[in-house]
Write an enzyme that holds these catalytic residues in place. Structure first.
Site, short mmCIF file in Angstrom:
data_model
loop_
_atom_site.label_atom_id
_atom_site.label_comp_id
_atom_site.label_asym_id
_atom_site.label_seq_id
_atom_site.Cartn_x
_atom_site.Cartn_y
_atom_site.Cartn_z
N GLY A 16 24.48 33.18 40.03
CA GLY A 16 25.75 33.69 39.52
C GLY A 16 25.95 35.14 39.88
CB SER A 17 27.82 37.07 41.82
OG SER A 17 28.20 38.39 42.14
N GLY A 18 28.74 38.52 38.94
CA GLY A 18 29.87 39.03 38.18
C GLY A 18 30.33 40.36 38.73
CG MET A 48 27.57 45.88 35.59
SD MET A 48 27.79 46.42 33.87
CE MET A 48 27.17 45.03 32.96
CB VAL A 70 22.55 35.75 36.95
CG1 VAL A 70 21.51 34.99 36.14
CG2 VAL A 70 23.35 36.69 36.05
CE LYS A 123 24.50 40.59 33.31
NZ LYS A 123 25.28 40.43 32.05
CG ASP A 128 34.87 39.74 27.92
OD1 ASP A 128 36.05 39.33 27.95
OD2 ASP A 128 34.17 39.89 28.94
#
Length: 656
Positions: free
Chosen positions: A402-404, A406, A409, A424, A518
Site C-alpha cells: 500500500g501507498s499513501g 505520506m 506499507v 509503515k 479522518d
C-alpha cells in the site's frame, strides 16, 4: 426532490378547525386581490388612452394603435400578478397545514398585486382609494411582515409583534383614506418615502438580526435565498430608473420612451418573479446549498472584477501619462496592452485572496481547500537498496502492499515473532519535511498507547538508514473502501458487525481523549486472518489528543473532504469525538446506500454542503430501510455537535 421540513410549531395537522379557518382566509385574500385588480382595470385603461395628441399621432404614424398598447400594458400587469399568485398557490397546495407557508404565500400574493402599474396608478384616485388602495396596503404589510417572520414563522425580534397594529393602521391611513393627512396621493415623494422606508428598514433589520444572531444553519440558507431573490426586483429598478440617466437618448422622444418602457416592463416579469420563486425554493428547502456556492463565487469574482477594473483604469492612465511625457504622443494601444497584461497577472492572486476572505468572513471556513489532499506516492520513491532487495533491518521478504500520501506499507516477516507484520515507512521525499516527520512520529506514539482488538496494534517504532518506520500487525484483507466497491452497498444485516466493531473502537479511542478526525472507509481494514471478518481502525496520522496544543495538523488537510465535520472546517478549538460521529454517520450512509450523502461538482461546493446543506434521507435511495435507522443516520450527520450522538455506541444501538 423536496424534503419534509414542516416545523412542528407551525403544523396545523392536529388543529383542523384552525387549519380550515386560515385556508379560508387565504382564499378570501386571493378573491379580494383578484377583485381589486379587475376593479382597477377600467380606470387604468382610460388613463392609458389619455395621452398627449402628439403622442397619439406618433403612434398612428408607425401603425401602432393606442388601445392595443393600453391592453398590452394591462396584460403585462395581469401576467405579472398571476405569476406571484401561481407560486403562492403552489406553496398552498404543497403545505396546506403549515402556518408559515400559508402566511408567506399570502404575503407574496399581496405584494405581487401591489407592485403592478395598474394598481399603483388607480389607487391614487380618490374614488378608488379604499378598494384599490387596500391592495397596496396589504402588499406593503405583507412584504414587511415576511421579513419579520421568514423563514420559521416566528416574529424576530419578539418585540416587533407590538408594532404590527401600528403597521396596519399606518398603511390604512397611507393608502385607503383620501381624507387622511397621510394619504399618499397628496404627499411629495420625500414625505412618502419618509412614511414607508422606516418600515422596510425594520423588516431588513429583523432579517439581519435573525441571520446573525438566532438563525440555524438551515435558516441562514433560506434567508440567503430570500436575499438572492431580492436581486431580481433590484435589477429591474436599476434598469428602469438608472438606464435613462446613463443613456439619455432613450427618452429623447415620446416614442423612444414608450418603447423603452414596454421592453423594461416585459423584462420585469421575469426579474420580479425571481423573488417569489426564490422564497418558494427556500420554503421547500430544495438544493439550498447551490445558492451558497453561487453567492460565494459571485462575491469573489464580483469583488475581483471591481478591483481589477479600478487597477486597469489606473494602470491605463499612468502608462498613458508616461508615454505622453516621454514620447509626446498618445500610444493608447500600447498603454491598453500593458494595462491588460497587469490585470491578467494580478487576477489569480487577487482571486485567491478574495476567495479566502469570503470563505473566512462570510462562511467561517477556516481551512484552505484550494489544494487537493496529499497525492499518493509513486513507486519507487527512493527507498534504500536494502528495501528494494526485500530486506529492511532484520525483516525479510518485504513486499509493497500500500501507498499513501505520506508513507508506504510493506508486508514482511518478523524475525522473532515468526509471523507476518506490516512495516509503515515514511517516504524519503517526506523525511526532510519536519511537519510530515513529526506527524509520522506522533502517529506512532499514539497508536502505541492504544490496546484494542479493533484498533491496529503497534509492535515497534524506530529510525534506520535515515528512514522512519513503525511495525504493526499485518491485516490480511481489503480496506472497507475496496470492499464497498466490490459489493456496491451493504445490507443492514451485513453492515451490523462492521459498524458495531468500528463504534467500539471509536468509543475506546474517545475515552482515551483521542479524536481520529479522518474516519472513512479506506481507514477501516477488514482483517480475515482467522477466517472471520474483523473491522480494524487504522491511520491516526491527524488524530488529536484532547486538550492538545499541537499545531502540526494546522497545515494541509484536516480530514477528507467527503467526510469532514463542519467544526473541522471552521477550525473550532473544542473539537471532540462528535466530529468522528459525523464522519461515521456519513460512512454509514455510504455503506447502506452505496453513495455519499453530499456529492458536489467541486471542493468548494462540497465544503459548503457540509456546513449548510440538509443531509438527504437514506430512505430516498433505500425505501425499505427501517425508519429508526434513517433517523439515526440523520442525527449522526447533524450540523451542530450538540445535536449528534454523544458516542458511536449510542448511534449504532439506535441504528441496528
Amino acid at each position: 426532490m423536496m424534503q419534509s421540513t414542516t416545523d412542528e410549531r407551525n403544523f396545523l395537522g392536529g388543529r383542523p378547525d384552525l387549519a380550515r379557518l386560515l385556508r379560508g382566509l387565504w382564499l378570501a385574500l386571493a378573491v379580494y386581490l383578484f377583485g381589486a385588480f379587475i376593479y382597477a382595470v377600467p380606470p387604468r385603461y382610460q388613463d392609458l388612452m389619455t395621452v398627449a395628441p402628439e403622442v397619439q399621432q406618433t403612434f398612428a404614424e408607425i401603425g401602432l394603435s393606442l388601445s392595443i398598447l393600453a391592453v398590452y400594458d394591462i396584460l403585462l400587469d395581469a401576467l405579472f400578478a398571476t405569476g406571484f399568485v401561481a407560486i403562492a398557490a403552489l406553496l398552498f397546495r404543497a403545505k396546506p397545514n403549515d402556518v408559515a407557508s400559508l402566511a408567506a404565500g399570502a404575503c407574496l400574493m399581496a405584494f405581487g398585486v401591489r407592485v403592478t402599474s395598474t394598481m399603483n396608478n388607480v389607487a391614487q384616485l380618490p374614488d378608488y382609494a379604499f378598494f384599490a388602495g387596500g391592495a397596496l396596503a396589504l402588499g406593503d404589510i405583507g412584504i414587511i411582515s415576511l421579513n419579520l417572520f421568514f423563514p420559521n414563522g416566528r416574529l424576530t425580534p419578539r418585540w416587533t409583534r407590538w408594532l404590527l397594529p401600528l403597521l396596519l393602521v399606518h398603511m390604512a391611513l397611507l393608502y385607503m383614506l383620501p381624507f387622511s393627512p397621510l394619504f399618499w396621493g397628496q404627499l411629495s415623494i420625500p414625505l412618502y418615502l419618509l412614511n414607508i422606508l422606516p418600515w422596510y428598514h425594520l423588516g431588513l433589520g429583523s432579517t439581519l438580526y435573525r441571520y446573525f444572531k438566532v438563525a440555524t444553519p438551515l435558516h441562514r440558507q433560506q434567508i440567503r435565498w430570500f436575499f438572492w431573490g431580492t436581486l431580481g426586483p433590484l435589477a429591474w429598478f436599476v434598469l428602469f430608473y438608472i438606464s435613462p440617466l446613463l443613456l439619455p437618448g432613450l427618452i429623447d422622444s415620446a416614442l423612444a420612451y414608450q418603447v423603452f418602457h414596454f421592453i423594461i416592463r416585459t423584462l420585469g416579469i421575469g426579474l420580479f418573479l425571481f423573488l417569489p420563486a426564490s422564497i418558494a425554493i427556500a420554503i421547500a428547502r430544495y438544493r439550498l446549498f447551490e445558492v451558497d456556492w453561487l453567492i460565494n463565487r459571485s462575491l469573489v469574482y464580483g469583488g475581483v472584477t471591481l478591483a481589477l477594473s479600478g487597477l486597469f483604469a489606473l494602470a491605463l492612465w499612468l502608462v498613458s501619462l508616461v508615454f505622453r511625457t516621454i514620447e509626446q504622443g498618445q500610444q493608447y494601444g500600447l498603454a491598453l496592452a500593458i494595462a491588460a497584461l497587469l490585470a491578467g497577472i494580478l487576477f489569480q492572486p487577487l482571486r485567491k485572496r478574495a476567495q479566502r476572505f469570503v470563505d473566512r468572513y462570510f462562511y467561517n471556513i477556516q481551512i484552505t481547500y484550494d489544494h487537493s489532499p496529499i497525492s499518493p506516492l509513486e513507486h519507487p520513491t527512493g527507498m534504500t537498496e536494502a528495501i528494494r532487495q526485500t530486506r529492511f533491518s532484520s525483516f525479510r521478504n518485504l513486499n509493497l502492499v500500500g501507498s499513501g500520501g505520506m508513507a508506504e506499507v510493506y508486508r514482511a516477516e518478523h524475525p522473532t515473532l515468526g509471523k507476518a507484520v506490516a512495516i509503515k515507512i515514511l517516504a524519503p521525499a517526506r523525511v526532510q519535511d519536519e511537519t510530515f516527520r513529526k506527524r509520522f512520529q506522533r502517529e506512532a506514539q499514539i497508536v502505541a498507547q492504544l490496546q484494542h482488538p479493533n484498533i491496529v496494534r503497534m509492535y515497534d517504532i524506530g529510525e534506520e538508514q535515515g528512514l522512519y518506520y513503525m511495525v504493526m500487525e499485518y491485516l490480511a484483507g481489503p480496506d472497507l473502501a475496496v470492499y464497498l466497491r466490490q459489493v456496491g452497498r451493504l445490507t443492514l444485516d451485513t453492515a451490523r458487525p462492521l459498524l458495531t466493531q468500528t463504534a467500539v473502537a471509536l468509543d475506546y479511542a474517545h475515552a482515551t481523549g483521542l479524536v481520529h478526525r479522518d474516519i472513512k472507509p479506506s481507514n477501516i481494514l477488514l482483517d480475515e486472518t482467522d477466517g472471520v471478518q474483523r473491522a480494524v481502525l487504522t491511520d491516526f496520522g491527524i488524530a488529536r489528543q484532547k486538550d492538545s496544543r499541537t499545531q502540526l495538523t494546522h497545515t494541509g488537510v484536516l480530514g477528507t473532504f467527503d467526510y469532514i465535520a463542519p467544526e473541522q472546517i471552521q477550525a473550532a478549538a473544542n473539537i471532540d469525538g462528535r466530529a468522528d460521529i459525523y464522519a461515521f454517520g456519513i460512512l454509514t450512509y455510504q455503506l447502506l446506500t452505496g453513495q455519499l450523502p453530499f456529492q458536489r461538482p467541486n471542493v468548494g461546493a462540497l465544503i459548503l454542503a457540509h456546513l449548510t446543506a440538509l443531509p438527504p434521507s437514506a430512505s430516498e435511495l433505500i425505501p425499505d430501510l427501517p425508519p429508526l435507522a434513517v433517523a439515526a443516520i440523520q442525527r449522526a450527520m447533524a450540523k451542530a455537535p450538540s445535536d449528534r450522538y454523544a458516542t458511536a455506541g449510542e448511534f449504532v444501538a439506535d441504528l441496528l
